[in-house]
Design an enzyme around this catalytic site. Structure first.
Site, mmCIF file in Angstrom:
data_model
loop_
_atom_site.group_PDB
_atom_site.id
_atom_site.type_symbol
_atom_site.label_atom_id
_atom_site.label_comp_id
_atom_site.label_asym_id
_atom_site.label_seq_id
_atom_site.Cartn_x
_atom_site.Cartn_y
_atom_site.Cartn_z
ATOM 1 N N LYS A 6 -13.362 -5.892 -6.535
ATOM 2 C CA LYS A 6 -14.752 -4.762 -6.194
ATOM 3 C C LYS A 6 -14.498 -3.840 -5.511
ATOM 4 O O LYS A 6 -15.274 -2.853 -6.378
ATOM 5 C CB LYS A 6 -15.312 -5.891 -5.300
ATOM 6 C CG LYS A 6 -16.103 -6.845 -6.147
ATOM 7 C CD LYS A 6 -17.052 -7.509 -5.672
ATOM 8 C CE LYS A 6 -18.043 -9.456 -6.072
ATOM 9 N NZ LYS A 6 -19.317 -10.142 -5.683
ATOM 10 N N ASP A 45 -0.868 -2.043 -4.495
ATOM 11 C CA ASP A 45 -3.299 -2.301 -4.498
ATOM 12 C C ASP A 45 -3.633 -1.175 -4.685
ATOM 13 O O ASP A 45 -2.876 0.941 -3.955
ATOM 14 C CB ASP A 45 -2.843 -2.247 -2.665
ATOM 15 C CG ASP A 45 -2.788 -3.684 -1.276
ATOM 16 O OD1 ASP A 45 -2.523 -4.492 -2.639
ATOM 17 O OD2 ASP A 45 -2.765 -3.885 -0.628
ATOM 18 N N ALA A 49 -13.104 -2.221 -1.329
ATOM 19 C CA ALA A 49 -13.012 -2.631 -0.170
ATOM 20 C C ALA A 49 -13.221 -0.755 0.694
ATOM 21 O O ALA A 49 -13.728 -1.510 2.249
ATOM 22 C CB ALA A 49 -12.047 -3.382 0.614
ATOM 23 N N LYS A 78 0.950 -0.749 -0.029
ATOM 24 C CA LYS A 78 0.234 0.256 0.380
ATOM 25 C C LYS A 78 0.989 1.402 0.051
ATOM 26 O O LYS A 78 1.774 1.615 0.872
ATOM 27 C CB LYS A 78 -1.285 0.170 0.830
ATOM 28 C CG LYS A 78 -1.737 -1.402 1.525
ATOM 29 C CD LYS A 78 -3.336 -1.072 2.413
ATOM 30 C CE LYS A 78 -4.297 -1.877 2.303
ATOM 31 N NZ LYS A 78 -4.358 -2.680 1.470
ATOM 32 N N ARG A 101 -5.088 -6.008 -11.134
ATOM 33 C CA ARG A 101 -5.933 -7.202 -10.419
ATOM 34 C C ARG A 101 -7.044 -6.329 -10.354
ATOM 35 O O ARG A 101 -7.063 -4.754 -10.483
ATOM 36 C CB ARG A 101 -5.144 -7.044 -8.648
ATOM 37 C CG ARG A 101 -6.092 -7.631 -8.141
ATOM 38 C CD ARG A 101 -6.095 -7.142 -6.659
ATOM 39 N NE ARG A 101 -4.531 -7.594 -6.305
ATOM 40 C CZ ARG A 101 -3.355 -7.885 -5.289
ATOM 41 N NH1 ARG A 101 -4.147 -6.252 -4.603
ATOM 42 N NH2 ARG A 101 -2.678 -8.031 -4.588
#
Ligand code: FDA
Length: 308
Positions: free
Chosen positions: A182, A129, A184, A95, A179
């Protein structure tokens, strides 16, 4: 509603510190988090079924000092060395806010570079991410910068954001390794589909968009990261329809979730990767897992009643 409350609580680390001290959530956290140290996460990787790849993530986000950001990068670099020394070749999932994005792009890029260099020496891949929408533009821009220098970097795209089809187009043109998830985080209706069925429909479209481009000859890879059997079935059907070779995509799941699905996909000969988190800063990650499935609260209560 409960999802919104849990996501709001995910930004209150003081609550996490209190829970940690109470010991009440320890058992429940261990379902989703492999442990606190590098040996814990490497042991969890070894316990995955044969043929299952791993991505390691050292938990933490929104660090407030350059020292904390540098320390996180150092943990990642040590993780690379210890994994390789132990005969393992996991990818990493990082991250940018843990690497100092809130302190400026330069801090995050310098730390990301240090991790990417260490990973590249060992032939390992690093995924960036995607975090909350306040960071989407900067994350994509920094990924673009790093991808010019490194061929072992990729990024994530969230189906709930209206913008994602355009972002994916751009990434496809650059031959990126993407990647698909959906999403989060708690996002406003101006930016993201509020209804789950619209998010699901957008996810299906992104799978088709990326798989079609790969089948037409685009460079890059697609990671379909979900535990939703409908999304997975769609990806399987689209891969078959488009005759997409199995080394151009993979399925990804989170540690502690969807073991049956994981095993079915492995048995069917697909590439499968499990994202295995470790570290002390489990709170934000854990609360997002609860928000995805509020029924997990029962699991937390049960673990607490059984003494953690
Ligand atoms: P959905 O939420 O519809 O769940 C489908 C089914 O999966 C549920 O019915 C349930 O059976 C099971 N399930 C899902 N979540 C569960 C849980 N917490 N506990 C138990 N069962 C559960 N997000 C993001 O914003 N940025 C990122 O970079 C990433 N990275 C990432 C990597 C990987 C490998 C995965 C699998 C996921 C992410 N995510 C993410 C998280 C993602 O956005 C999403 O929140 C979760 O994957 C949950 O959504 P599903 O696709 O599983 O579908």
């Amino acid at each position: 509603m409960l999802r919104q409350v849990l996501l709001a609580l995910s930004h209150r680390p003081a609550i996490g510190a209190r829970l940690e001290r109470s010991g009440l959530t320890r058992g429940a956290v261990r379902r989703f988090v492999a442990g606190t140290d590098i040996p814990d996460v490497l042991a969890a990787v070894r316990a995955l079924p044969p043929g299952c790849a791993a991505a390691l993530t050292y938990l933490g986000e929104n660090v407030a000092t350059a020292e904390a950001a540098g320390a996180a990068a150092e943990v990642y670099r040590r993780t690379v060395r210890e994994a390789l020394a132990g005969g393992l070749s996991p990818s990493l999932s990082v991250k940018l806010t843990q690497l100092g994005l809130d302190l400026g792009d330069a801090v995050a890029v310098a730390n990301a570079r240090a991790i990417l260099e260490e990973a590249r020496r060992g032939g390992l891949f690093v995924r960036i991410d995607m975090e909350g929408s306040a960071y989407t533009d900067r994350t994509l821009a920094l990924h673009e910068t790093l991808a010019r220098e490194f061929d072992n970097v990729g990024v994530a795209i969230q189906a709930y954001l209206y913008r994602s089809e355009r972002d994916l187009d751009r990434l496809i043109q650059a031959g990126a390794n993407v990647r698909l998830v959906k999403g989060a985080y708690r996002e406003p209706p101006e930016l993201a589909y509020p209804k789950k069925r619209d998010v699901d429909a957008a996810f299906l479209r992104l799978i088709t968009q990326h798989f079609s481009a790969l089948a037409r000859g685009a460079r890059g890879l697609c990671a379909v990261a979900t535990h939703d059997p409908h999304m997975v079935a769609h990806a399987e059907a689209e891969a078959a329809r488009l005759r997409l070779p199995r080394d151009r995509f993979e399925f990804q799941l989170l540690y502690g979730i969807g073991a049956d699905l994981r095993d079915r996909l492995l048995a069917a000969g697909y590439r499968v990767r499990v994202l295995v988190p470790f570290g002390e800063s489990w709170y934000g990650y854990f609360m997002r897992r609860l928000a995805e499935r509020p029924a997990n609260l029962l699991f937390v209560l049960r673990a607490a009643l059984q003494g953690g």
